[in-house]
Design a protein around this motif. Structure first.
Motif, PDB file in Angstrom:
ATOM      1  N   TYR A 114       0.841  -1.192   0.000  1.00 42.43           N
ATOM      2  CA  TYR A 114       0.000   0.000   0.000  1.00 42.43           C
ATOM      3  C   TYR A 114       0.882   1.249   0.000  1.00 42.43           C
ATOM      4  O   TYR A 114       2.089   1.195   0.240  1.00 42.43           O
ATOM      5  N   GLU A 115       0.283   2.405  -0.271  1.00 39.04           N
ATOM      6  CA  GLU A 115       1.065   3.614  -0.533  1.00 39.04           C
ATOM      7  C   GLU A 115       1.931   4.032   0.646  1.00 39.04           C
ATOM      8  O   GLU A 115       3.092   4.410   0.469  1.00 39.04           O
ATOM      9  N   LYS A 125      -7.009  -8.183   9.437  1.00 33.02           N
ATOM     10  CA  LYS A 125      -7.894  -7.141   9.955  1.00 33.02           C
ATOM     11  C   LYS A 125      -7.186  -5.786   9.918  1.00 33.02           C
ATOM     12  O   LYS A 125      -7.763  -4.774   9.489  1.00 33.02           O
ATOM     13  N   ILE A 126      -5.933  -5.754  10.337  1.00 31.39           N
ATOM     14  CA  ILE A 126      -5.156  -4.505  10.347  1.00 31.39           C
ATOM     15  C   ILE A 126      -4.933  -3.997   8.927  1.00 31.39           C
ATOM     16  O   ILE A 126      -5.088  -2.801   8.647  1.00 31.39           O
ATOM     17  N   ASN A 128      -8.909   0.283   3.799  1.00 28.82           N
ATOM     18  CA  ASN A 128     -10.283   0.756   3.611  1.00 28.82           C
ATOM     19  C   ASN A 128     -10.586   2.079   4.293  1.00 28.82           C
ATOM     20  O   ASN A 128     -11.372   2.879   3.785  1.00 28.82           O
ATOM     21  N   SER A 129      -9.984   2.314   5.457  1.00 28.36           N
ATOM     22  CA  SER A 129     -10.337   3.536   6.205  1.00 28.36           C
ATOM     23  C   SER A 129      -9.138   4.403   6.553  1.00 28.36           C
ATOM     24  O   SER A 129      -9.308   5.501   7.079  1.00 28.36           O
ATOM     25  N   GLY A 130      -7.935   3.909   6.295  1.00 32.31           N
ATOM     26  CA  GLY A 130      -6.745   4.691   6.642  1.00 32.31           C
ATOM     27  C   GLY A 130      -6.422   4.660   8.117  1.00 32.31           C
ATOM     28  O   GLY A 130      -5.560   5.399   8.583  1.00 32.31           O
TER      29      GLY A 130
END
Length: 449
Positions: A6-7, A294-295, A301-303
């Motif tokens: 991820y970014e 989960k993490i 999804n939510s940052g």
């Protein structure tokens, strides 16, 4: 592998490459800038890789910016590259071993896919077999030469000594319990595991909730994972800390009293809510891998990227998706995975665990270990190990002992003896006057004398 890259991790990877002399030599053979989806990051990594190939070391920030200016002529791309450098500079530092492991695995996998595609393409074209085998051998050799995950080779040089002398310990996240934080030099550090061990019913969930609540109140992002309690019970515990009263008094209220409490708390509920995620997971069906997933999903999804995780409690986990014959070995392996997760996401992780009520003293080897339900090897990854013990009289008087079985760097610490420990009000190490003041706050909120 794509989901993991991820970014924010891309910036963390650049930070590690620039600031840790061990990382680039380990990943150079498999590093591919085209895997970076962020355009700025892709440009920066490409320039760093070319610089390393030519000079044998990575550039510092000034040299890197000069190379970007010299190499990138499109104004938009230049701005993105400079922004990537700035984002990398302020990114959360990850553990050196974890960065190497994550990047090596990611790029080794991509390199293998490339090799497979190359073999299929050559076979279809009927290319020269001997040339193809030679090319494949070199490709596989480059993949193999990437340093093994977790291995760090270094020596004493001026630079390594300077890094040690000038380096600071990683950030610690306070528990909010003053005497515990004092003993732990401020709290539990990022990339560390803290064990809190106690017999059933003594206060594991109380301690975990206090640590989670105080960290969220201080502005840290916290994930509190529990298995056996009901959701409303965990919420009620956090509410007890906010209003300062017994959890038993925080149910069955009429609408007027409930509204008075909510209004009296002002924005405190929202403040905690922004920083705290409370998640119930399945007993005996949840693995460490499930927690990591989960993490990952929370980040994607939510940052919401946790600074601290509380796992309540260890024995509720399914120890392995492929259970070993030896239960203790499985537990030790699960704890090592939790340690790797702490490194990978730069988090502090409190692991709560249950012990037997007959083993809560520090005399004798088994008692010193708190009679951990499993292997002693399962406790080795922990940097901090606290044991809660209470006599029947202490429990009646809301008191307890907290023993420091292990602290960071093996520093000797004085145990906390006969301190305040109130499960109902969620108070640790608080004197009577403070407890009385908190109790009065509750009755003021509901308008009763």
């Amino acid at each position: 592998m794509k989901e993991f890259f991820y970014e924010e991790f891309q910036y963390e990877a650049i930070k590690a490459i620039l600031e840790d002399m061990e990382v680039m030599p380990a990943i150079y053979k498999v590093l591919d800038q085209n895997a970076f989806s962020n355009i700025g990051a892709r440009i920066v990594v490409g320039i760093i890789k070319e610089y390393y190939k030519k000079n044998g070391y990575v550039p510092d920030e000034v040299a890197l910016k000069l190379k970007v200016k010299e190499t990138v002529h499109n104004d938009d791309d230049y701005a993105k590259a400079i922004n990537a450098i700035a984002q990398a500079k302020v990114a959360s530092p990850m553990g050196r071993e974890t960065v190497k492991e994550s990047l090596i695995k990611f790029f080794q996998a991509k390199s293998l896919v490339k090799m497979a595609n190359l073999i299929l393409e050559s076979a279809t074209k009927n290319d020269d077999v001997e040339k193809m085998i030679t090319k494949c051998k070199k490709g596989f050799d480059d993949i193999y030469k990437a340093s093994p995950a977790g291995e760090i080779t270094t020596t004493l040089t001026t630079d390594t000594v300077r890094n040690v002398l000038m380096g600071e310990e990683g950030e610690v996240i306070p528990t909010g319990v003053k005497k515990i934080d004092l003993a732990l030099a401020g709290g539990l550090g990022r990339q560390e595991i803290g064990l809190f061990v106690a017999p059933t019913g003594y206060g594991k969930t109380t301690a975990g909730t206090i640590f989670a609540h105080n960290a969220a109140s201080d502005g840290y992002k916290v994930l509190q994972i529990y298995f056996e309690d009901k959701p409303q019970d965990i919420i009620r515990k956090h509410l007890a800390m906010m209003v300062g009263d017994n959890t038993r008094n925080l149910k069955g209220l009429d609408e007027s009293d409930a509204d008075n409490i909510i209004q009296g708390l002002g924005g405190e509920i929202d403040k905690i809510g922004e920083n705290l995620v409370i998640t119930k997971m399945g007993v005996g069906t949840t693995t460490v891998e499930d927690i990591e997933m989960k993490i990952r999903m929370m980040i994607t999804n939510s940052g919401f990227k946790p600074d601290m995780v509380v796992i309540d409690y260890f024995s509720c986990l399914k120890m392995s998706t492929n259970p070993t014959k030896n239960t203790w070995e499985a537990e030790a392996n699960a704890m090592r995975k939790i340690k790797e997760m702490a490194f990978k996401y730069n988090m502090a992780i409190w692991v709560l665990q249950q012990t037997n009520r007959t083993a809560v003293t520090k005399d004798g080897d088994s008692d010193t270990m708190g009679n951990w339900q499993g292997s002693y090897a399962a406790t080795q990854p922990a940097s901090v190990w606290l044991l809660l013990k209470r006599t029947k009289e202490q429990k009646q008087n809301f008191r307890a002992d907290i023993l420091f079985l292990k602290t960071r760097h093996s520093q000797p610490r004085e145990d906390l003896l006969d301190i305040k420990f109130d499960n109902a009000r969620l108070v640790i190490d608080c004197d009577d006057s403070v407890m009385e003041e908190a109790n009065n706050k509750f009755y003021e909120m509901i308008g009763n004398e």
